[in-house]
Design a protein around this motif. Structure first.
Motif: not given
Length: 163
Positions: A29, A32, A63-64, A67, A71
């Motif tokens: 990550v 990001v 991670e999904k 993220r 966001e």
């Protein structure tokens, strides 16, 4: 030796495998995180461990989820909510952090929907996010972790499931 307040669960030392997973998640990550100083500040090792723990230490699943959270945080900017923005909601007494902790030593956020008297939905949501962010910071500072935390019986809005 770690001193522990009664009832608090201090995060135990991680295994080598768990340390590697934390490092792997951070690396995944990092691009990001580089887009916002606020995201870098928010995404601590405690946060990474929390996401890995929630996904049974699966780096891909953590991670999904992370993220998605990053966001949302980049778009909604919970770190930028000021007291001045939410003060009209706070003075109603509909929600507050209790001055004492529960039996496990956790902060308690009390909500009183009957005291709801405003119609500005965006500001109401900002106040909820502001309060939850403060409660999460208090939990992190106290060393409380998510082991044994209750399962929510209701589905939370997408933006709140990642706080």
């Amino acid at each position: 030796m770690t001193t522990q307040k009664p009832g608090l669960q201090i995060v135990p030392a991680l295994t080598e495998e768990q340390d590697k997973k934390v490092a792997d998640l951070l690396q995944a990550v990092s691009p990001v995180l580089q887009t916002s100083p606020a995201l870098k500040v928010w995404c601590t090792n405690t946060t990474l461990v929390r996401y890995l723990h929630a996904r049974d230490w699966s780096v891909a699943q953590a991670e999904k989820q992370l993220r998605g959270t990053l966001e949302w945080r980049k778009t909604y900017r919970p770190d930028a909510i000021t007291w001045q923005e939410i003060e009209p909601e706070a003075v109603t007494g509909k929600q507050f952090r209790l001055g004492v902790r529960d039996k496990q030593g956790r902060a308690v956020l009390v909500m009183r929907p009957r005291n709801e008297n405003s119609k500005v939905a965006d500001r109401q949501l900002k106040y909820l996010v502001y309060s939850l962010e403060a409660a999460c910071r208090a939990a992190d500072e106290a060393g409380w972790n998510l082991n044994g935390s209750p399962q929510f019986g209701t589905k939370l809005p997408h933006c709140l499931t990642y706080l």
